[in-house]
Design a protein around this motif. Structure first.
Motif, PDB file in Angstrom:
ATOM      1  N   SER A  14     -23.889  26.263 -32.061  1.00  0.00           N
ATOM      2  CA  SER A  14     -23.535  24.908 -32.486  1.00  0.00           C
ATOM      3  C   SER A  14     -22.241  24.883 -33.274  1.00  0.00           C
ATOM      4  CB  SER A  14     -24.663  24.329 -33.351  1.00  0.00           C
ATOM      5  OG  SER A  14     -24.839  25.104 -34.537  1.00  0.00           O
ATOM      6  N   ASN A  15     -21.985  25.928 -34.086  1.00  0.00           N
ATOM      7  CA  ASN A  15     -20.913  25.856 -35.080  1.00  0.00           C
ATOM      8  C   ASN A  15     -19.546  26.274 -34.555  1.00  0.00           C
ATOM      9  OD1 ASN A  15     -21.973  28.447 -34.848  1.00  0.00           O
ATOM     10  ND2 ASN A  15     -21.460  29.008 -36.947  1.00  0.00           N
ATOM     11  N   PHE A  16     -19.471  26.787 -33.329  1.00  0.00           N
ATOM     12  CA  PHE A  16     -18.186  27.117 -32.713  1.00  0.00           C
ATOM     13  C   PHE A  16     -18.178  26.563 -31.291  1.00  0.00           C
ATOM     14  CE2 PHE A  16     -18.186  30.111 -36.185  1.00  0.00           C
ATOM     15  CZ  PHE A  16     -16.848  30.170 -36.560  1.00  0.00           C
ATOM     16  N   PRO A  17     -17.873  25.264 -31.145  1.00  0.00           N
ATOM     17  CA  PRO A  17     -18.012  24.610 -29.838  1.00  0.00           C
ATOM     18  C   PRO A  17     -17.047  25.111 -28.768  1.00  0.00           C
ATOM     19  CG  PRO A  17     -16.968  23.147 -31.425  1.00  0.00           C
ATOM     20  CD  PRO A  17     -17.465  24.324 -32.189  1.00  0.00           C
ATOM     21  N   PHE A  18     -16.030  25.862 -29.161  1.00  0.00           N
ATOM     22  CA  PHE A  18     -15.161  26.516 -28.183  1.00  0.00           C
ATOM     23  C   PHE A  18     -15.414  28.026 -28.154  1.00  0.00           C
ATOM     24  CE2 PHE A  18     -12.478  22.698 -29.011  1.00  0.00           C
ATOM     25  CZ  PHE A  18     -12.400  22.225 -27.712  1.00  0.00           C
ATOM     26  N   ALA A  19     -15.286  28.679 -29.291  1.00  0.00           N
ATOM     27  CA  ALA A  19     -15.234  30.146 -29.349  1.00  0.00           C
ATOM     28  C   ALA A  19     -16.572  30.830 -29.105  1.00  0.00           C
ATOM     29  CB  ALA A  19     -14.671  30.598 -30.698  1.00  0.00           C
ATOM     30  N   PHE A  20     -17.698  30.128 -29.307  1.00  0.00           N
ATOM     31  CA  PHE A  20     -19.016  30.698 -29.020  1.00  0.00           C
ATOM     32  C   PHE A  20     -19.801  29.760 -28.125  1.00  0.00           C
ATOM     33  CE2 PHE A  20     -17.949  33.425 -32.501  1.00  0.00           C
ATOM     34  CZ  PHE A  20     -18.690  34.583 -32.317  1.00  0.00           C
ATOM     35  N   SER A  21     -19.118  29.174 -27.166  1.00  0.00           N
ATOM     36  CA  SER A  21     -19.772  28.205 -26.296  1.00  0.00           C
ATOM     37  C   SER A  21     -19.511  28.548 -24.840  1.00  0.00           C
ATOM     38  CB  SER A  21     -19.303  26.791 -26.653  1.00  0.00           C
ATOM     39  OG  SER A  21     -20.081  25.808 -25.994  1.00  0.00           O
ATOM     40  N   VAL A  22     -19.236  27.552 -24.016  1.00  0.00           N
ATOM     41  CA  VAL A  22     -19.207  27.737 -22.564  1.00  0.00           C
ATOM     42  C   VAL A  22     -18.241  28.844 -22.151  1.00  0.00           C
ATOM     43  CG1 VAL A  22     -18.722  26.617 -20.354  1.00  0.00           C
ATOM     44  CG2 VAL A  22     -19.928  25.368 -22.157  1.00  0.00           C
ATOM     45  N   LEU A  23     -17.033  28.846 -22.719  1.00  0.00           N
ATOM     46  CA  LEU A  23     -16.046  29.877 -22.397  1.00  0.00           C
ATOM     47  C   LEU A  23     -15.740  30.749 -23.611  1.00  0.00           C
ATOM     48  CD1 LEU A  23     -13.529  27.990 -20.072  1.00  0.00           C
ATOM     49  CD2 LEU A  23     -15.359  29.571 -19.433  1.00  0.00           C
ATOM     50  N   GLY A  24     -16.703  30.891 -24.488  1.00  0.00           N
ATOM     51  CA  GLY A  24     -16.516  31.690 -25.688  1.00  0.00           C
ATOM     52  C   GLY A  24     -16.590  33.183 -25.434  1.00  0.00           C
ATOM     53  N   GLY A  25     -16.689  33.927 -26.522  1.00  0.00           N
ATOM     54  CA  GLY A  25     -16.610  35.377 -26.436  1.00  0.00           C
ATOM     55  C   GLY A  25     -17.679  36.023 -25.580  1.00  0.00           C
ATOM     56  N   ASP A  26     -18.911  35.501 -25.630  1.00  0.00           N
ATOM     57  CA  ASP A  26     -19.972  36.108 -24.820  1.00  0.00           C
ATOM     58  C   ASP A  26     -19.717  35.910 -23.333  1.00  0.00           C
ATOM     59  OD1 ASP A  26     -21.457  37.112 -26.974  1.00  0.00           O
ATOM     60  OD2 ASP A  26     -22.512  35.225 -27.253  1.00  0.00           O
ATOM     61  N   THR A  27     -19.280  34.705 -22.961  1.00  0.00           N
ATOM     62  CA  THR A  27     -18.945  34.457 -21.561  1.00  0.00           C
ATOM     63  C   THR A  27     -17.756  35.300 -21.136  1.00  0.00           C
ATOM     64  OG1 THR A  27     -19.823  32.197 -21.602  1.00  0.00           O
ATOM     65  CG2 THR A  27     -18.181  32.708 -19.919  1.00  0.00           C
ATOM     66  N   ALA A  28     -16.717  35.325 -21.961  1.00  0.00           N
ATOM     67  CA  ALA A  28     -15.509  36.079 -21.615  1.00  0.00           C
ATOM     68  C   ALA A  28     -15.801  37.560 -21.439  1.00  0.00           C
ATOM     69  CB  ALA A  28     -14.441  35.878 -22.702  1.00  0.00           C
ATOM     70  N   SER A  29     -16.583  38.135 -22.356  1.00  0.00           N
ATOM     71  CA  SER A  29     -16.860  39.566 -22.280  1.00  0.00           C
ATOM     72  C   SER A  29     -17.751  39.907 -21.101  1.00  0.00           C
ATOM     73  CB  SER A  29     -17.488  40.057 -23.587  1.00  0.00           C
ATOM     74  OG  SER A  29     -18.654  39.319 -23.919  1.00  0.00           O
ATOM     75  N   ALA A  30     -18.705  39.033 -20.784  1.00  0.00           N
ATOM     76  CA  ALA A  30     -19.568  39.275 -19.625  1.00  0.00           C
ATOM     77  C   ALA A  30     -18.786  39.170 -18.322  1.00  0.00           C
ATOM     78  CB  ALA A  30     -20.743  38.303 -19.630  1.00  0.00           C
ATOM     79  N   LEU A  31     -17.968  38.135 -18.192  1.00  0.00           N
ATOM     80  CA  LEU A  31     -17.149  38.003 -16.985  1.00  0.00           C
ATOM     81  C   LEU A  31     -16.200  39.190 -16.840  1.00  0.00           C
ATOM     82  CD1 LEU A  31     -16.194  34.201 -17.039  1.00  0.00           C
ATOM     83  CD2 LEU A  31     -17.871  35.323 -15.562  1.00  0.00           C
ATOM     84  N   ALA A  32     -15.601  39.615 -17.954  1.00  0.00           N
ATOM     85  CA  ALA A  32     -14.691  40.759 -17.903  1.00  0.00           C
ATOM     86  C   ALA A  32     -15.408  42.023 -17.456  1.00  0.00           C
ATOM     87  CB  ALA A  32     -14.051  40.975 -19.274  1.00  0.00           C
TER      88      ALA A  32
END
Length: 475
Positions: A126-144
């Motif tokens: 909830s508290n990072f609507p960009f950086a820990f959300s749809v395209l946040g770090g978890d998504t980026a690292s998994a896609l990478a």
């Protein structure tokens, strides 16, 4: 305002299966294509900056300045992961040539490689609507790492989540990749999250949120017929130790810096300092007074949503009037914005009362006064697990400081000797994760480029044909 609806069980199943169908292709996609997608996603965010930031501010009240900075961080880490995988980090190879003879001296030819684990469920924060959300770090690292992602959008910013997801879908389609590389489900209901974790297509899950919600999903992940890794960030009190040497050098400046950290983002940072440990002496009392003055002058904005606000109100209510706890500051709320709160207790009371060890998510902190190093160590050890510990004034090489550092390293994933814990750099050396209850797995990080390691499973190839070893080493 976006109308929030829970994804149905069928919709969740379809999304997870689409990710599973895309998994082999995405895992085998050349690194250059993966990097191109990550950079395209970063550029897409930036191209729609004004509209996305306005939408995010409407849903979260975080303000344009903070949200623009967070969008920049999100784009930065997407591009950063692209750069890292181009250097081979998503396809690490360790090769041990064969040695003639019988073990232990002799050995076969062994090549250790890493393979993507498969579809990852990412629970947005909830508290990072960009950086820990749809395209946040978890998504980026998994896609990478080569893993498709099914995002569980956070109900606190559903309109923003949908807008970002549509941007991402366009980037994926433009590269001719299957839509299953990134899917999204949504809803505020508990069944949505449970169904996603239980889906047999999901191979790992990431979560940033409350202890209660994270523990429930962690149990679901482990109760599956085939358990999966669950990387949950749950809660953290982030103790900050203020030693006499620091106060003697710059006490008033540190008090102002700490007040700003406690109220940054209305205290809604997972790394917000919640426990302040100071010596029970004149310098310590002066510092606490200056801290209270700094907090009194702060101007927190509205909290993210009514649920978080209710949790904050309940947290400070538990402390006001509690036996052995003094209320040093209790500012009234201003319309939708809460006032800052500051409490104080002594080490003996803190050690005896586990309620005082709990996180209060919002602009609040608890001062714990200690007599000496021994009590400081006891207070730190009582915290058990936390994302960060900050040690102000531990610069000299002394036995006391060595003991402090050992204890801090035992309970935290990041130990600071200057600055404040709010603000987490995206870099190779970062560690954002700590012992329970701050996270469910202290051996991994959710920030920084090592985050990819969560989604890469090691496999040893014995006497593998040359074509396979060469293919594994290609970037």
């Amino acid at each position: 305002m976006t109308i929030l609806t829970d994804s149905t069980p069928d919709q969740i199943r379809v999304a997870a299966q689409a990710a599973a169908d895309a998994a082999p292709l995405w895992a085998a996609t050349p690194i250059a294509v993966r990097a191109t997608l990550l950079r395209a996603l970063a550029s897409a965010l930036e191209s729609q900056r004004n509209a996305l930031v306005a939408l995010a501010d409407e849903e979260t009240h975080l303000g344009a300045a903070r949200l623009n900075g967070e969008l920049d961080r999100t784009s930065f880490q997407l591009r950063g992961f692209a750069e890292r995988i181009e250097t081979g980090e998503a396809q690490p190879v360790q090769d041990d040539p064969a040695v003639p003879g019988a073990p232990p001296v002799g050995r076969p030819h062994l090549t250790r490689v890493a393979v993507p684990v498969g579809p990852v469920a990412n629970f947005s924060a909830s508290n990072f609507p960009f950086a820990f959300s749809v395209l946040g770090g978890d998504t980026a690292s998994a896609l990478a790492a080569g893993c498709p992602v099914v995002v569980k959008a956070h109900p606190g910013h559903p309109g923003l989540s949908r807008a970002v997801f549509e941007l991402a879908r366009g980037c994926i389609a433009a590269l001719g990749l299957p839509a299953g590389v990134l899917q999204m489900v949504e809803g505020a209901g508990i069944p949505v999250g449970v169904a996603l974790v239980r889906d047999p297509a999901i191979a790992a899950a990431t979560f940033t949120g409350s202890v209660r919600g994270g523990v429930a999903l962690w149990k679901e992940a482990n109760a599956r017929p085939r358990p999966i890794p669950f990387y949950g960030e749950l809660g953290s009190v982030n103790p900050l130790v203020v030693l006499p040497d620091a106060l003697a050098a710059q006490g008033s400046a540190l008090a102002a810096q700490l007040a700003g950290s406690i109220t940054l983002g209305c205290g809604q940072f997972c790394t917000s300092p919640g426990i302040i440990i100071v010596r029970d002496d004149e310098a310590g009392q002066t510092f606490v007074k200056q801290l209270a003055e700094g907090l009194a002058a702060a101007n927190p904005h509205a909290m993210l949503n009514a649920g978080i606000r209710a949790g904050f109100n309940a947290g400070v209510a538990r402390l006001h009037g509690r036996n052995g706890v003094k209320s040093l500051l209790a500012l009234p709320a201003r319309e939708a914005a809460p006032g800052a709160h500051l409490f104080a207790t002594d080490a003996t009371t803190f050690l005896a009362d586990e309620v005082l060890h709990e996180e209060v998510f919002g602009p609040s902190a608890l001062v714990v006064t200690v007599r000496d190093l021994a009590q400081t160590l006891q207070v730190l050890q009582a915290v058990q697990g936390t994302l960060t510990v900050t040690l102000w004034g531990a610069d000299a090489d002394t036995p006391d400081n060595r003991a402090l550092v050992r204890t801090a390293q035992g309970i935290a994933g990041r130990v600071l000797f200057g600055g404040v814990p709010t603000g987490v750099a995206v870099t190779a050396a970062q560690q954002h994760g700590g012992p329970w209850p701050s996270t469910t797995n202290a051996l991994t990080t959710s920030v920084g480029y090592a985050a990819m390691e969560r989604f890469l499973r090691p496999v040893a190839l014995q006497d593998a044909p040359a074509w396979l070893v060469e293919a594994k080493g290609q970037a």
